[in-house]
Design a protein around this motif. Sequence first.
Motif, PDB file in Angstrom:
ATOM      1  N   ASN A 123       0.827  -1.217   0.000  1.00  0.00           N
ATOM      2  CA  ASN A 123       0.000   0.000   0.000  1.00  0.00           C
ATOM      3  C   ASN A 123       0.858   1.262   0.000  1.00  0.00           C
ATOM      4  OD1 ASN A 123      -2.475  -1.323  -0.008  1.00  0.00           O
ATOM      5  ND2 ASN A 123      -2.534  -1.493   2.212  1.00  0.00           N
ATOM      6  N   ALA A 124       1.934   1.251   0.765  1.00  0.00           N
ATOM      7  CA  ALA A 124       2.800   2.428   0.829  1.00  0.00           C
ATOM      8  C   ALA A 124       3.420   2.725  -0.528  1.00  0.00           C
ATOM      9  CB  ALA A 124       3.896   2.213   1.878  1.00  0.00           C
ATOM     10  N   VAL A 125       3.855   1.681  -1.224  1.00  0.00           N
ATOM     11  CA  VAL A 125       4.485   1.886  -2.529  1.00  0.00           C
ATOM     12  C   VAL A 125       3.464   2.364  -3.556  1.00  0.00           C
ATOM     13  CG1 VAL A 125       5.615   0.690  -4.439  1.00  0.00           C
ATOM     14  CG2 VAL A 125       6.341   0.250  -2.096  1.00  0.00           C
ATOM     15  N   ILE A 126       2.262   1.788  -3.549  1.00  0.00           N
ATOM     16  CA  ILE A 126       1.228   2.213  -4.492  1.00  0.00           C
ATOM     17  C   ILE A 126       0.845   3.669  -4.253  1.00  0.00           C
ATOM     18  CG2 ILE A 126      -1.185   1.872  -5.159  1.00  0.00           C
ATOM     19  CD1 ILE A 126      -0.789  -1.091  -4.849  1.00  0.00           C
ATOM     20  N   GLU A 127       0.854   4.094  -3.006  1.00  0.00           N
ATOM     21  CA  GLU A 127       0.526   5.480  -2.665  1.00  0.00           C
ATOM     22  C   GLU A 127       1.723   6.418  -2.803  1.00  0.00           C
ATOM     23  OE1 GLU A 127      -0.943   5.068   1.274  1.00  0.00           O
ATOM     24  OE2 GLU A 127      -2.752   3.960   0.653  1.00  0.00           O
ATOM     25  N   SER A 128       2.797   5.929  -3.426  1.00  0.00           N
ATOM     26  CA  SER A 128       4.007   6.724  -3.685  1.00  0.00           C
ATOM     27  C   SER A 128       4.664   7.195  -2.398  1.00  0.00           C
ATOM     28  CB  SER A 128       3.681   7.923  -4.592  1.00  0.00           C
ATOM     29  OG  SER A 128       3.192   7.482  -5.837  1.00  0.00           O
ATOM     30  N   ARG A 129       4.556   6.398  -1.349  1.00  0.00           N
ATOM     31  CA  ARG A 129       5.293   6.665  -0.115  1.00  0.00           C
ATOM     32  C   ARG A 129       6.456   5.683  -0.020  1.00  0.00           C
ATOM     33  NH1 ARG A 129       2.854   5.195   4.095  1.00  0.00           N
ATOM     34  NH2 ARG A 129       0.992   4.208   3.250  1.00  0.00           N
ATOM     35  N   TYR A 130       7.509   6.086   0.676  1.00  0.00           N
ATOM     36  CA  TYR A 130       8.679   5.222   0.811  1.00  0.00           C
ATOM     37  C   TYR A 130       9.150   5.262   2.261  1.00  0.00           C
ATOM     38  CZ  TYR A 130      12.662   2.628  -1.021  1.00  0.00           C
ATOM     39  OH  TYR A 130      13.583   1.640  -1.310  1.00  0.00           O
ATOM     40  N   PRO A 131       8.439   4.569   3.187  1.00  0.00           N
ATOM     41  CA  PRO A 131       8.809   4.584   4.610  1.00  0.00           C
ATOM     42  C   PRO A 131      10.081   3.778   4.849  1.00  0.00           C
ATOM     43  CG  PRO A 131       6.975   3.084   4.234  1.00  0.00           C
ATOM     44  CD  PRO A 131       7.250   3.752   2.920  1.00  0.00           C
ATOM     45  N   VAL A 132      11.199   4.478   4.990  1.00  0.00           N
ATOM     46  CA  VAL A 132      12.507   3.805   5.042  1.00  0.00           C
ATOM     47  C   VAL A 132      12.601   2.837   6.219  1.00  0.00           C
ATOM     48  CG1 VAL A 132      14.980   4.196   5.222  1.00  0.00           C
ATOM     49  CG2 VAL A 132      13.572   5.757   3.873  1.00  0.00           C
ATOM     50  N   ARG A 133      12.153   3.257   7.393  1.00  0.00           N
ATOM     51  CA  ARG A 133      12.252   2.368   8.556  1.00  0.00           C
ATOM     52  C   ARG A 133      11.420   1.103   8.375  1.00  0.00           C
ATOM     53  NH1 ARG A 133      11.930   6.558  13.750  1.00  0.00           N
ATOM     54  NH2 ARG A 133      13.850   7.741  13.249  1.00  0.00           N
ATOM     55  N   PHE A 134      10.222   1.271   7.862  1.00  0.00           N
ATOM     56  CA  PHE A 134       9.360   0.102   7.659  1.00  0.00           C
ATOM     57  C   PHE A 134       9.959  -0.830   6.605  1.00  0.00           C
ATOM     58  CE2 PHE A 134       5.533  -2.006   5.899  1.00  0.00           C
ATOM     59  CZ  PHE A 134       5.089  -2.616   7.065  1.00  0.00           C
ATOM     60  N   ILE A 135      10.506  -0.243   5.550  1.00  0.00           N
ATOM     61  CA  ILE A 135      11.137  -1.061   4.509  1.00  0.00           C
ATOM     62  C   ILE A 135      12.337  -1.803   5.082  1.00  0.00           C
ATOM     63  CG2 ILE A 135      12.503  -0.902   2.389  1.00  0.00           C
ATOM     64  CD1 ILE A 135      10.583   1.277   1.471  1.00  0.00           C
ATOM     65  N   ALA A 136      13.122  -1.127   5.915  1.00  0.00           N
ATOM     66  CA  ALA A 136      14.275  -1.785   6.531  1.00  0.00           C
ATOM     67  C   ALA A 136      13.829  -2.922   7.452  1.00  0.00           C
ATOM     68  CB  ALA A 136      15.100  -0.762   7.308  1.00  0.00           C
ATOM     69  N   ALA A 137      12.756  -2.688   8.224  1.00  0.00           N
ATOM     70  CA  ALA A 137      12.272  -3.726   9.144  1.00  0.00           C
ATOM     71  C   ALA A 137      11.788  -4.960   8.382  1.00  0.00           C
ATOM     72  CB  ALA A 137      11.149  -3.158  10.007  1.00  0.00           C
ATOM     73  N   THR A 138      11.024  -4.754   7.325  1.00  0.00           N
ATOM     74  CA  THR A 138      10.566  -5.906   6.537  1.00  0.00           C
ATOM     75  C   THR A 138      11.740  -6.571   5.820  1.00  0.00           C
ATOM     76  OG1 THR A 138      10.020  -4.358   4.742  1.00  0.00           O
ATOM     77  CG2 THR A 138       8.224  -5.045   6.198  1.00  0.00           C
ATOM     78  N   GLY A 139      12.765  -5.789   5.452  1.00  0.00           N
ATOM     79  CA  GLY A 139      13.945  -6.388   4.845  1.00  0.00           C
ATOM     80  C   GLY A 139      14.672  -7.306   5.813  1.00  0.00           C
ATOM     81  N   VAL A 140      14.781  -6.884   7.075  1.00  0.00           N
ATOM     82  CA  VAL A 140      15.414  -7.728   8.094  1.00  0.00           C
ATOM     83  C   VAL A 140      14.627  -9.024   8.273  1.00  0.00           C
ATOM     84  CG1 VAL A 140      15.947  -7.883  10.557  1.00  0.00           C
ATOM     85  CG2 VAL A 140      16.517  -5.811   9.278  1.00  0.00           C
ATOM     86  N   LEU A 141      13.300  -8.920   8.299  1.00  0.00           N
ATOM     87  CA  LEU A 141      12.471 -10.123   8.424  1.00  0.00           C
ATOM     88  C   LEU A 141      12.677 -11.052   7.231  1.00  0.00           C
ATOM     89  CD1 LEU A 141       9.135  -8.554   9.719  1.00  0.00           C
ATOM     90  CD2 LEU A 141      10.704  -9.997  11.003  1.00  0.00           C
ATOM     91  N   ALA A 142      12.776 -10.486   6.018  1.00  0.00           N
ATOM     92  CA  ALA A 142      13.004 -11.311   4.835  1.00  0.00           C
ATOM     93  C   ALA A 142      14.339 -12.036   4.926  1.00  0.00           C
ATOM     94  CB  ALA A 142      12.948 -10.447   3.576  1.00  0.00           C
ATOM     95  N   VAL A 143      15.385 -11.352   5.406  1.00  0.00           N
ATOM     96  CA  VAL A 143      16.707 -11.985   5.557  1.00  0.00           C
ATOM     97  C   VAL A 143      16.636 -13.100   6.598  1.00  0.00           C
ATOM     98  CG1 VAL A 143      19.091 -11.611   6.284  1.00  0.00           C
ATOM     99  CG2 VAL A 143      17.961  -9.941   4.801  1.00  0.00           C
ATOM    100  N   MET A 144      15.954 -12.856   7.704  1.00  0.00           N
ATOM    101  CA  MET A 144      15.836 -13.878   8.756  1.00  0.00           C
ATOM    102  C   MET A 144      15.065 -15.098   8.259  1.00  0.00           C
ATOM    103  SD  MET A 144      15.025 -11.434  12.045  1.00  0.00           S
ATOM    104  CE  MET A 144      14.656 -12.856  13.068  1.00  0.00           C
ATOM    105  N   ALA A 145      13.973 -14.845   7.518  1.00  0.00           N
ATOM    106  CA  ALA A 145      13.202 -15.971   6.995  1.00  0.00           C
ATOM    107  C   ALA A 145      14.029 -16.785   6.013  1.00  0.00           C
ATOM    108  CB  ALA A 145      11.931 -15.458   6.323  1.00  0.00           C
ATOM    109  N   ALA A 146      14.788 -16.108   5.162  1.00  0.00           N
ATOM    110  CA  ALA A 146      15.618 -16.817   4.184  1.00  0.00           C
ATOM    111  C   ALA A 146      16.748 -17.569   4.869  1.00  0.00           C
ATOM    112  CB  ALA A 146      16.170 -15.830   3.167  1.00  0.00           C
ATOM    113  N   ALA A 147      17.425 -16.930   5.823  1.00  0.00           N
ATOM    114  CA  ALA A 147      18.583 -17.542   6.465  1.00  0.00           C
ATOM    115  C   ALA A 147      18.202 -18.778   7.265  1.00  0.00           C
ATOM    116  CB  ALA A 147      19.264 -16.520   7.367  1.00  0.00           C
ATOM    117  N   THR A 148      17.108 -18.695   8.030  1.00  0.00           N
ATOM    118  CA  THR A 148      16.701 -19.850   8.840  1.00  0.00           C
ATOM    119  C   THR A 148      16.061 -20.941   8.010  1.00  0.00           C
ATOM    120  OG1 THR A 148      14.616 -18.711   9.316  1.00  0.00           O
ATOM    121  CG2 THR A 148      16.388 -18.479  10.939  1.00  0.00           C
ATOM    122  N   GLY A 149      15.667 -20.631   6.785  1.00  0.00           N
ATOM    123  CA  GLY A 149      15.058 -21.648   5.928  1.00  0.00           C
ATOM    124  C   GLY A 149      15.994 -22.223   4.891  1.00  0.00           C
ATOM    125  N   GLY A 150      17.283 -21.872   4.954  1.00  0.00           N
ATOM    126  CA  GLY A 150      18.233 -22.433   4.009  1.00  0.00           C
ATOM    127  C   GLY A 150      18.498 -21.556   2.804  1.00  0.00           C
TER     128      GLY A 150
END
Length: 399
Positions: A63-90
């Motif tokens: 929703n943020a991207v479609i509304e042309s917003r770029y919340p850096v902190r939120f993007i960084a937080a979801t990026g950390v979650l993506a790295v954790m999910a990938a790392a613990t899953g192989g």
Amino acid sequence: MGEIARARRLCWWMLTSFLGLLWGGIALSALAETGRGALPWPLPVASVAVAAVFTALYPRLVNAVIESRYPVRFIAATGVLAVMAAATGGAQPFGAGLALVAWLAVVAVGVPRRRAFALSAGTTLLGVALSVAAAASGWWHLLDMPDARGPGWLGTVAVANTFMYALMCLASVVSNRLWMWIYQLAVRAHEGREAHARLAVAEERLRFARDLHDLVGHRLSAIAVKTALAVRLSDGDPGAAREEMTSVHGLTRTALRELREAVRGYRQLDLGAELSSVRGVLEAAGVRCELRLPYREMPEEVAPVFAYAVREAVTNVLKHSAATFCAITLSFTAERAELEVRNDGAAARDPAGERDGDRGTGLEGMRERLAAVGGDVTVRHGTDGHFIVKAVVSLPIPG
């Protein structure tokens, strides 16, 4: 639901579709590794838990991207979650590593092109590093076959994963940026139509104000002058004052008549002006317009009604179709006058439904106006796939 709302919803679903790939990859990877009994249970459980949190936050990111917003902190937080999910899953490219691709597919949409491809390269390198580390640690057993762990086997894993990650990252970024570009084009086109409509209203108001000034302003100025003169003459020369007031009375009646004519002309559409206006609106909206007009002026009694019909038909073309072409044909004989508006972008619907149910398109109002002068409107789909609105009025009009 309006056209822009539908376009936004389609764009939203396309951007969130990567979640389906993520969970499909996690499920397949978990089944394969669990069947071999190779991967310790705490790691896949942790990967699934982190992926679930990532999935819950993902729609907000879209929703943020479609509304042309770029919340850096939120993007960084979801990026950390993506790295954790990938790392613990192989971090397999077609398994938990898809969390990295899903994150990239959204955050690369709202940034300049160079930054988007830089993010793609960084995500590819990170995914390859995590997958190689997982393979070296024994977490990932896709190559755990006889003689698979020979000399240089980690290099083979790195090369294969680099190719797969690079392909998926590039494809996801390009496809989602394309979808976002299409949605933004739709929004701009809609805003352009609204701006053109507001401009047309402003121009019409200006024309009416100019007509009132030209037609009535002079009369009112003369009335003011003659009234002041009559007041000055009333004591010394009553006869002259009476003549001036008689002249004022005549000017007042003339001004009133001209005002009524101006209002009547404003309320009664001009066919020539309306044709010129709708042609400009259609071409501004990217619809090629072709006017097929008779060499003589349309009869005065039918021209205003056809002007209204043209306006309504073209409004329907702009609001309810995806037309690229619109032809407006006018013709008349001593017995009848005809108007036909044909376009190539209407959805295939039952003309009877248009006649009986869809009052929002203005066709019902058009029928009422034509019926008032003894005319009729027909709506149909032509054999060539065109949508046709045809108005017919018998001449001469009674009364």
